[in-house]
Design a protein around this motif. Structure first.
Motif, PDB file in Angstrom:
ATOM      1  N   TRP A  63     -26.860 -28.262 -34.220  1.00 24.03           N
ATOM      2  CA  TRP A  63     -26.251 -28.603 -32.941  1.00 24.03           C
ATOM      3  C   TRP A  63     -27.126 -29.615 -32.189  1.00 24.03           C
ATOM      4  O   TRP A  63     -26.628 -30.641 -31.713  1.00 24.03           O
ATOM      5  N   VAL A  71     -26.154 -33.597 -31.395  1.00 29.57           N
ATOM      6  CA  VAL A  71     -26.146 -34.167 -30.037  1.00 29.57           C
ATOM      7  C   VAL A  71     -27.027 -35.422 -30.000  1.00 29.57           C
ATOM      8  O   VAL A  71     -26.628 -36.472 -29.467  1.00 29.57           O
ATOM      9  N   PHE A 126     -25.382 -38.281 -31.965  1.00 33.65           N
ATOM     10  CA  PHE A 126     -24.221 -38.823 -31.239  1.00 33.65           C
ATOM     11  C   PHE A 126     -24.681 -39.700 -30.068  1.00 33.65           C
ATOM     12  O   PHE A 126     -24.095 -40.768 -29.833  1.00 33.65           O
ATOM     13  N   PHE A 149     -20.172 -26.713 -37.792  1.00 35.49           N
ATOM     14  CA  PHE A 149     -19.011 -25.838 -37.563  1.00 35.49           C
ATOM     15  C   PHE A 149     -18.921 -24.753 -38.630  1.00 35.49           C
ATOM     16  O   PHE A 149     -18.640 -23.600 -38.314  1.00 35.49           O
ATOM     17  N   PHE A 156     -21.523 -22.215 -38.049  1.00 41.11           N
ATOM     18  CA  PHE A 156     -21.166 -21.433 -36.853  1.00 41.11           C
ATOM     19  C   PHE A 156     -20.094 -20.401 -37.194  1.00 41.11           C
ATOM     20  O   PHE A 156     -20.149 -19.256 -36.744  1.00 41.11           O
TER      21      PHE A 156
END
Lengths: 155, 155
Positions: B88, B92, B95, B145, B148
């Protein structure tokens, strides 16, 4: 009815939505009153996204207040899923806009020294507007997480 | 042992990690061979983040291959939580880097016409490197994902 701070249908959720509206409006106002912003795609993109964010947050704030005053339960999986998706998309768009603007601000103030050369360019306003956009993103992430937590608690 | 495509401890997970490594390495190589990249903070930031991503993905790919060959079960909540958090944070950062670089590329090619004025500037390489960085982000989001989803399935 589960009470998760910041989730849809709570007063803390309304507070988060109102903060998003205030920060987004402040960021857009700071940007559009600065000389020279309209020449740069990244700033224009950030403004567009923040206006969308303002409309989305204002709509959800009104919806929350309406349901709280009329004691309607917003904790329906379909509604919460829609809010989580909307928040997630908005936070990705806002983060992209804020990062793009931050990159231009660093270019103008540090890499190319545009701010010294063209003293009319409203660099301090660009900096403030970008910081406010990152704050919108942070509050957006907070409401997105609490709505997501609520969604997970349904299963 | 649950099998979720792309999650840690599966061959599809290894494939995602290897793609992340390939795209990150390709993006960094394309950028560093382009003339003039080092003058811009956003490009330098994106390179740093992509090198970090390369190390993270390579480490996890080796870990996955090791556990698959030795038939060790990686599906421990603590390990998966660590991988989800790491993924995660990396997605971030990547991106932000990709958005910042995209903003500079648009500035150079469209807003300021730097690419026409300074023909030595390796604009096409900057464009390719930014597209590859967005691809790294997309694959990163996919593995994040699936890890997760695996984590959610534990509870």
């Amino acid at each position: 009815m589960k009470l998760i701070a910041g989730s849809p249908g709570t007063w803390s959720g309304v507070a988060l939505r109102v903060s998003q509206c205030i920060f987004a409006a402040a960021s857009v106002c700071t940007m559009v009153t600065g000389f020279g912003f309209s020449n740069y795609t990244a700033f224009a993109y950030m403004n567009t996204v923040l206006i969308l964010q303002f409309i989305w947050s204002l709509g959800l704030a009104c919806f929350d207040i309406f349901s709280l005053r009329n004691k309607k339960d917003l904790h329906d999986p379909a509604i919460v899923t829609l809010i989580v998706f909307g928040d997630w998309i908005m936070s990705v768009l806002v983060f992209a806009g804020a990062s793009a603007s931050a990159s231009l601000v660093i270019l103008f103030t540090k890499d190319l020294d545009f701010c010294k050369v063209y003293s009319r360019l409203a660099c301090s306003q660009f900096v403030l507007s970008t910081i406010l956009a990152f704050m919108v993103w942070a509050v957006d992430a907070a409401s997105s997480f609490s709505a997501f937590w609520l969604l997970v608690s349904f299963f």
